[in-house]
Design an enzyme around this catalytic site. Structure first.
Site, PDB file in Angstrom:
ATOM      1  N   LYS A  44       6.225  17.197 -30.059  1.00 22.50           N
ATOM      2  CA  LYS A  44       6.981  17.556 -31.261  1.00 22.50           C
ATOM      3  C   LYS A  44       7.898  16.439 -31.764  1.00 22.50           C
ATOM      4  CE  LYS A  44       5.504  21.767 -31.786  1.00 22.50           C
ATOM      5  NZ  LYS A  44       5.086  22.384 -33.037  1.00 22.50           N
TER       6      LYS A  44
HETATM    7  N1  PMP Z   1       2.317  24.078 -27.083  1.00 16.93           N
HETATM    8  C1  PMP Z   1       3.643  24.063 -27.153  1.00 16.93           C
HETATM    9  C2  PMP Z   1       4.429  24.074 -25.880  1.00 16.93           C
HETATM   10  C3  PMP Z   1       4.301  24.039 -28.385  1.00 16.93           C
HETATM   11  O1  PMP Z   1       5.641  24.008 -28.438  1.00 16.93           O
HETATM   12  C4  PMP Z   1       3.518  24.070 -29.559  1.00 16.93           C
HETATM   13  C5  PMP Z   1       4.210  24.143 -30.876  1.00 16.93           C
HETATM   14  N2  PMP Z   1       4.381  25.483 -31.312  1.00 16.93           N
HETATM   15  C6  PMP Z   1       2.114  24.097 -29.455  1.00 16.93           C
HETATM   16  C7  PMP Z   1       1.563  24.097 -28.192  1.00 16.93           C
HETATM   17  C8  PMP Z   1       1.216  24.155 -30.657  1.00 16.93           C
HETATM   18  O2  PMP Z   1       1.269  22.991 -31.419  1.00 16.93           O
HETATM   19  P1  PMP Z   1       1.199  23.030 -32.984  1.00 16.93           P
HETATM   20  O3  PMP Z   1       2.430  23.750 -33.475  1.00 16.93           O
HETATM   21  O4  PMP Z   1       1.167  21.626 -33.438  1.00 16.93           O
HETATM   22  O5  PMP Z   1      -0.032  23.801 -33.384  1.00 16.93           O
END
Ligand code: PMP
Length: 450
Positions: A44
């Site tokens: 992130k």
């Molecule tokens: N895994 C974790 C631990 C996350 O924090 C996130 C973000 N919500 C995701 C997977 C999924 O990623 P994205 O939001 O880019 O689809």
């Protein structure tokens, strides 16, 4: 000298690591993009910087301003690193179901944490959606990030994560598998990779309780698919603007238990200490294995660090409470818990005594003994049959209607052998624990164990 001018410059260029043991049954090279190596310990960080960059360029936030986002975790950490380096204030609005540790981590990096009740509807003024919106309206020079619909999120992965994976695999990648939450990662990486080579297959990993898989397959947003689940970070009950279904070839759903079990296996068997959604992602790869050929290069992305899940997935009590701990059930003794003394009946007692005892202890069968040991048994269906034949059965001695005795086995009898002994005529077996102690194992016990 080689140094980063600030921590933000260390974001990205994370390693690609071969998975060796867990994927040994897969006929392809499986490589993990381990995003824990980012300074905020998650993927992130990448989109946090990009979202702030784009907001600055668009004049949405000015020096000294306040960034507001509803986040409990990784995005909050990423935004905090940007806020510190660019001189912004950060307010993270989170629900009270989040752990105290998560709140403390955000405070450690300078965020103000506003806690809202979980059990209120989204349109309730106390909900975290409403509070985030209100704070953004009331706070001068503030900017509400909205990672779900802010397309700078996916763009960050189109500009960085996708090209990194393409270069690290020298363009040999054939499949990309990743958990989907806001959709930023899969959509940005997927778009880039498909532009480079349209034959690359992009698979999303979804949670049971989320709408993505069904929506992708049928175009139907099915509210029946929505229920609460334990897996964190993936799956949604909304369709965020960042999910670009056009670059996704399919979804596979992973259960809460499998995700947790595989997160622990990644740490134990590969030495890769990553978060819950990484366990789901690698299990997703295993579920998709029939799609891979020997020369294929499968890249799976691990979003965040195991340290966020110490009190959860990596805690035995937490796992046990949810039935996620795999007990190794191989022998009769593995099926015996803390049952207490074996409940029995005597040959000369009346059938009514046996029935009373079975009702009291909520059991469906009972071994019958005399001075020589176990000589018979009674079970519900035999009792019922006997009652149909003779309505006064309850005042007869047990020995008149009892069936043959349950077989007695040793503690080391395998579950396979044990299962063969249990059938229509014979509802249970007795396990000899030594010292004249016995315990009973029923069909129900075996089914519960599997
Ligand atoms: N895994 C974790 C631990 C996350 O924090 C996130 C973000 N919500 C995701 C997977 C999924 O990623 P994205 O939001 O880019 O689809």
């Amino acid at each position: 000298m080689k140094y980063a001018k600030n921590i933000l410059e260390t974001i990205g260029n994370t390693p690609l690591v071969k998975i060796n043991k867990i994927t040994k049954d897969i006929d392809a090279l499986v490589l993990a993009k381990v995003e824990t190596f980012n300074p905020g310990n998650s993927v992130k960080d990448r989109m946090a910087v990009k979202m702030v960059d784009d907001a600055e360029a668009a004049g949405l936030i000015k020096p000294g301003g306040t960034i507001i986002e509803g986040t409990s975790g990784n995005t909050g950490m990423g935004l905090a690193l940007v806020a510190i380096n660019r001189g912004y204030k950060l307010v993270c609005v989170i629900s009270d179901k989040q752990s105290k540790e998560k709140m403390d981590v955000l405070r450690a990096v300078g965020a103000e944490v506003v806690v809202c009740p979980t059990n209120v509807a989204p349109d309730d003024p106390r909900s975290y959606y409403s509070v985030s919106k209100r704070l953004a309206e009331e706070t001068p020079n503030s900017w509400y990030v909205n990672q779900y619909d802010n397309l700078s999120n996916a763009q960050a992965h189109y500009e960085q994560t996708g090209p990194e994976i393409w270069e690290q695999t020298e363009g040999k990648i054939t499949h990309f598998v990743v958990g989907v939450g806001t959709g930023g990662t899969i959509s940005g990486v997927g778009k880039y990779l498909k532009e480079k080579n349209p034959n690359i297959k992009v698979w999303g990993v979804d949670a049971y309780g989320s709408v993505f898989k069904k929506y992708h397959e049928t175009g139907i947003f099915d509210e029946n698919e929505i229920y609460s689940y334990i897996t964190e970070g993936i799956g949604e009950d909304i369709l965020p603007k960042n999910v670009n279904f056009d670059v996704i070839d399919g979804f596979t759903k992973v259960t809460d238990k499998d995700g947790a079990v595989f997160t622990r296996r990644l740490a134990k068997e590969e030495g890769i200490f990553v978060g819950y959604s990484a366990g789901s992602a690698i299990k997703g790869v295993l579920q998709l294995k029939q799609h891979f050929k020997p020369d294929d290069v499968v890249v799976v992305l691990f979003h965040d660090s195991g340290s966020r899940y110490i009190a959860k997935v990596f805690n035995d009590d937490w796992m046990r409470d949810r039935g996620f701990l795999e007990k190794d059930v191989k022998h009769a003794e593995d099926l015996i818990g803390a049952e207490g003394e074996l409940i029995t009946a005597k040959t000369e007692e009346l059938v009514s005594h046996a029935i009373e005892r079975m009702k009291k202890h909520n059991i469906s069968q009972i071994p019958v003994e005399d001075a020589s040991g176990f000589v018979g048994s009674l079970d519900e269906s035999a009792l019922f049959k006997a009652y149909l034949e003779d309505k006064n059965i309850s005042e007869k001695p047990i020995k008149d209607i009892m069936q043959s005795a349950f077989p007695v086995v040793s503690k080391n009898t395998s579950i396979d052998e044990l299962s063969k002994l249990i059938n229509r005529e014979n509802k249970a077996v007795l396990v000899d624990l030594g010292n004249k102690e016995f315990q009973i194992i029923t069909k129900h016990d075996i089914i519960s164990a599997i």
